[in-house]
Design a protein around this motif. Structure first.
Motif, PDB file in Angstrom:
ATOM      1  N   TRP A  64      -2.859 -47.539   2.440  1.00 44.90           N
ATOM      2  CA  TRP A  64      -3.201 -46.448   2.941  1.00 44.90           C
ATOM      3  C   TRP A  64      -2.264 -45.015   3.137  1.00 44.90           C
ATOM      4  N   LEU A  65      -0.940 -45.466   3.538  1.00 41.18           N
ATOM      5  CA  LEU A  65       0.168 -44.755   3.809  1.00 41.18           C
ATOM      6  C   LEU A  65       0.538 -44.159   2.305  1.00 41.18           C
ATOM      7  N   ASP A  66       0.580 -44.762   1.557  1.00 40.06           N
ATOM      8  CA  ASP A  66       0.946 -44.382   0.011  1.00 40.06           C
ATOM      9  C   ASP A  66       0.092 -43.323  -0.448  1.00 40.06           C
ATOM     10  N   VAL A  67      -1.084 -43.307  -0.423  1.00 38.27           N
ATOM     11  CA  VAL A  67      -1.964 -42.245  -0.765  1.00 38.27           C
ATOM     12  C   VAL A  67      -2.092 -41.059  -0.059  1.00 38.27           C
ATOM     13  N   VAL A  68      -1.954 -41.339   1.302  1.00 40.72           N
ATOM     14  CA  VAL A  68      -1.919 -40.253   2.394  1.00 40.72           C
ATOM     15  C   VAL A  68      -0.796 -39.268   2.070  1.00 40.72           C
ATOM     16  N   VAL A  69       0.451 -39.943   1.776  1.00 40.90           N
ATOM     17  CA  VAL A  69       1.538 -39.240   1.457  1.00 40.90           C
ATOM     18  C   VAL A  69       1.572 -38.396   0.150  1.00 40.90           C
ATOM     19  N   ASP A  70       1.112 -39.232  -0.749  1.00 43.71           N
ATOM     20  CA  ASP A  70       0.924 -38.547  -2.039  1.00 43.71           C
ATOM     21  C   ASP A  70       0.014 -37.311  -1.784  1.00 43.71           C
ATOM     22  N   ASN A  71      -1.063 -37.348  -1.231  1.00 40.08           N
ATOM     23  CA  ASN A  71      -2.053 -36.179  -1.009  1.00 40.08           C
ATOM     24  C   ASN A  71      -1.571 -35.134  -0.500  1.00 40.08           C
ATOM     25  N   VAL A  72      -0.788 -35.449   0.822  1.00 43.13           N
ATOM     26  CA  VAL A  72      -0.180 -34.291   1.474  1.00 43.13           C
ATOM     27  C   VAL A  72       0.664 -33.577   0.858  1.00 43.13           C
ATOM     28  N   GLY A  73       1.673 -34.180  -0.075  1.00 45.77           N
ATOM     29  CA  GLY A  73       2.682 -33.593  -1.096  1.00 45.77           C
ATOM     30  C   GLY A  73       1.932 -32.541  -1.882  1.00 45.77           C
ATOM     31  N   ARG A  74       1.078 -33.445  -2.631  1.00 42.27           N
ATOM     32  CA  ARG A  74       0.464 -32.406  -3.754  1.00 42.27           C
ATOM     33  C   ARG A  74      -0.438 -31.458  -3.095  1.00 42.27           C
ATOM     34  N   GLY A  75      -1.090 -31.545  -1.835  1.00 45.95           N
ATOM     35  CA  GLY A  75      -1.877 -30.510  -1.388  1.00 45.95           C
ATOM     36  C   GLY A  75      -1.131 -29.434  -0.794  1.00 45.95           C
ATOM     37  N   MET A  76       0.206 -29.781  -0.348  1.00 44.77           N
ATOM     38  CA  MET A  76       1.204 -28.821   0.085  1.00 44.77           C
ATOM     39  C   MET A  76       1.581 -27.630  -0.870  1.00 44.77           C
ATOM     40  N   LEU A  77       1.988 -28.324  -1.931  1.00 48.16           N
ATOM     41  CA  LEU A  77       2.530 -27.570  -3.315  1.00 48.16           C
ATOM     42  C   LEU A  77       1.297 -26.721  -3.932  1.00 48.16           C
ATOM     43  N   TRP A  78       0.394 -27.308  -4.118  1.00 44.51           N
ATOM     44  CA  TRP A  78      -0.920 -26.467  -4.682  1.00 44.51           C
ATOM     45  C   TRP A  78      -1.308 -25.379  -3.831  1.00 44.51           C
ATOM     46  N   SER A  79      -1.470 -25.632  -2.474  1.00 46.85           N
ATOM     47  CA  SER A  79      -1.778 -24.572  -1.486  1.00 46.85           C
ATOM     48  C   SER A  79      -0.556 -23.490  -1.429  1.00 46.85           C
ATOM     49  N   LEU A  80       0.624 -23.845  -1.747  1.00 38.42           N
ATOM     50  CA  LEU A  80       1.774 -22.724  -1.944  1.00 38.42           C
ATOM     51  C   LEU A  80       1.633 -21.735  -3.036  1.00 38.42           C
ATOM     52  N   LEU A  81       1.312 -22.659  -4.098  1.00 37.57           N
ATOM     53  CA  LEU A  81       1.368 -21.988  -5.444  1.00 37.57           C
ATOM     54  C   LEU A  81       0.342 -21.168  -5.520  1.00 37.57           C
ATOM     55  N   PHE A  82      -1.243 -21.363  -5.175  1.00 38.41           N
ATOM     56  CA  PHE A  82      -2.150 -20.580  -5.353  1.00 38.41           C
ATOM     57  C   PHE A  82      -2.968 -20.570  -4.193  1.00 38.41           C
ATOM     58  N   LYS A  83      -3.629 -19.432  -4.094  1.00 41.22           N
ATOM     59  CA  LYS A  83      -4.685 -19.252  -2.932  1.00 41.22           C
ATOM     60  C   LYS A  83      -5.825 -20.251  -3.183  1.00 41.22           C
ATOM     61  N   TRP A  84      -6.197 -20.848  -4.283  1.00 41.94           N
ATOM     62  CA  TRP A  84      -7.277 -21.730  -4.723  1.00 41.94           C
ATOM     63  C   TRP A  84      -6.854 -23.115  -4.611  1.00 41.94           C
ATOM     64  N   GLY A  85      -5.520 -23.255  -4.518  1.00 45.32           N
ATOM     65  CA  GLY A  85      -4.834 -24.462  -4.521  1.00 45.32           C
ATOM     66  C   GLY A  85      -5.543 -25.775  -3.616  1.00 45.32           C
ATOM     67  N   TRP A  86      -6.054 -25.147  -2.320  1.00 40.95           N
ATOM     68  CA  TRP A  86      -6.636 -26.122  -1.350  1.00 40.95           C
ATOM     69  C   TRP A  86      -7.942 -26.747  -1.942  1.00 40.95           C
ATOM     70  N   LEU A  87      -8.376 -26.350  -3.096  1.00 39.64           N
ATOM     71  CA  LEU A  87      -9.558 -26.854  -3.689  1.00 39.64           C
ATOM     72  C   LEU A  87      -9.146 -28.203  -4.520  1.00 39.64           C
ATOM     73  N   VAL A  88      -7.830 -28.211  -5.124  1.00 44.63           N
ATOM     74  CA  VAL A  88      -7.457 -29.387  -5.709  1.00 44.63           C
ATOM     75  C   VAL A  88      -7.157 -30.298  -4.620  1.00 44.63           C
ATOM     76  N   SER A  89      -6.626 -30.093  -3.716  1.00 40.18           N
ATOM     77  CA  SER A  89      -6.323 -31.272  -2.275  1.00 40.18           C
ATOM     78  C   SER A  89      -7.303 -31.489  -1.863  1.00 40.18           C
ATOM     79  N   ALA A  90      -8.716 -30.780  -1.664  1.00 43.72           N
ATOM     80  CA  ALA A  90      -9.964 -31.044  -1.134  1.00 43.72           C
ATOM     81  C   ALA A  90     -10.580 -32.168  -2.269  1.00 43.72           C
ATOM     82  N   VAL A  91     -10.562 -32.032  -3.308  1.00 44.20           N
ATOM     83  CA  VAL A  91     -10.881 -33.152  -4.409  1.00 44.20           C
ATOM     84  C   VAL A  91     -10.193 -34.377  -4.117  1.00 44.20           C
ATOM     85  N   GLU A  92      -8.823 -34.295  -3.971  1.00 46.79           N
ATOM     86  CA  GLU A  92      -8.210 -35.657  -3.778  1.00 46.79           C
ATOM     87  C   GLU A  92      -8.516 -36.354  -2.731  1.00 46.79           C
ATOM     88  N   TRP A  93      -8.404 -35.444  -1.548  1.00 53.45           N
ATOM     89  CA  TRP A  93      -8.923 -35.930  -0.329  1.00 53.45           C
ATOM     90  C   TRP A  93     -10.382 -36.638  -0.141  1.00 53.45           C
TER      91      TRP A  93
END
Length: 203
Positions: A64-93
């Protein structure tokens, strides 16, 4: 086995990755530091699983922790890169919820009856040519795009635009392959939920 699981070495690696991620976030506007910390964060993603198998310290919490940390990391970066980056994170979650709810901590090994493309991606825990391509797209595409936004690909690595575009295309294709697997996971989970409701009504 109780709370000592929290101190398993693979899970300690997960905590270290969280620290690296927070540090990378704080250094987002300083590319040299951000690239260093975020790259180590990515590299350690394979270490926790290896340690878990090597030391016999696999656990549901660790999976569980492994995937949570991965998702938080990628979600953080996508959200900082683009205004729509949260969509990528939302799909992964969403996929995380689908897989861990129905398949539990063995979700990586539960795709034996899936379509050929999905099996080619997921077989042996992503350790296939197609799986490695997908993982590269997942992890390295946002980091590559960060380098592009900050001018690192041109001014640090001196890559010509043609090479930059080619690598971007390859990583984006890997991420799209990941998206195809994600959509399949979501669809099958919806089918699982709706079939369960039908069976409940019959009984």
């Amino acid at each position: 086995m109780g709370q000592e699981v929290l101190l398993y070495w693979p899970n300690i690696v997960g905590y270290v990755r969280i620290g690296l991620l927070i540090t990378a976030w704080a250094a987002y506007e300083t590319p040299a530091f951000f690239i260093s910390f975020y790259s180590i964060f990515i590299a350690l993603d394979g270490v926790d699983g290896w340690l878990a198998r090597r030391l016999g310290q696999t656990s549901r919490f660790g999976a569980w922790l492994d995937v949570v940390v991965d998702n938080v990391g990628r979600g953080m970066l996508w959200s900082l890169l683009f205004k729509w980056g949260w969509l990528v994170s939302a799909v992964e979650w969403c996929v995380f919820v689908c897989n861990h709810n129905a398949r539990g901590d063995h979700w990586k090994n539960s795709f034996s009856s899936s379509p050929r493309l999905i099996r080619a991606i997921m077989d042996n825990g992503f350790r296939t040519p197609l799986g490695l391509w997908v993982v590269s797209g997942l992890h390295y595409l946002p980091l590559w795009l960060y380098g592009s936004q900050k001018g690192l690909l041109s001014h640090w690595m001196y890559l010509p635009p043609s090479i930059q575009n080619l690598v971007t295309l390859l990583l984006a294709a890997g991420r799209l392959l990941a998206l195809s697997a994600e959509m399949w996971c979501i669809r099958t989970h919806i089918e699982y939920l709706t079939s369960e409701e039908t069976e409940d009504k019959k009984s």
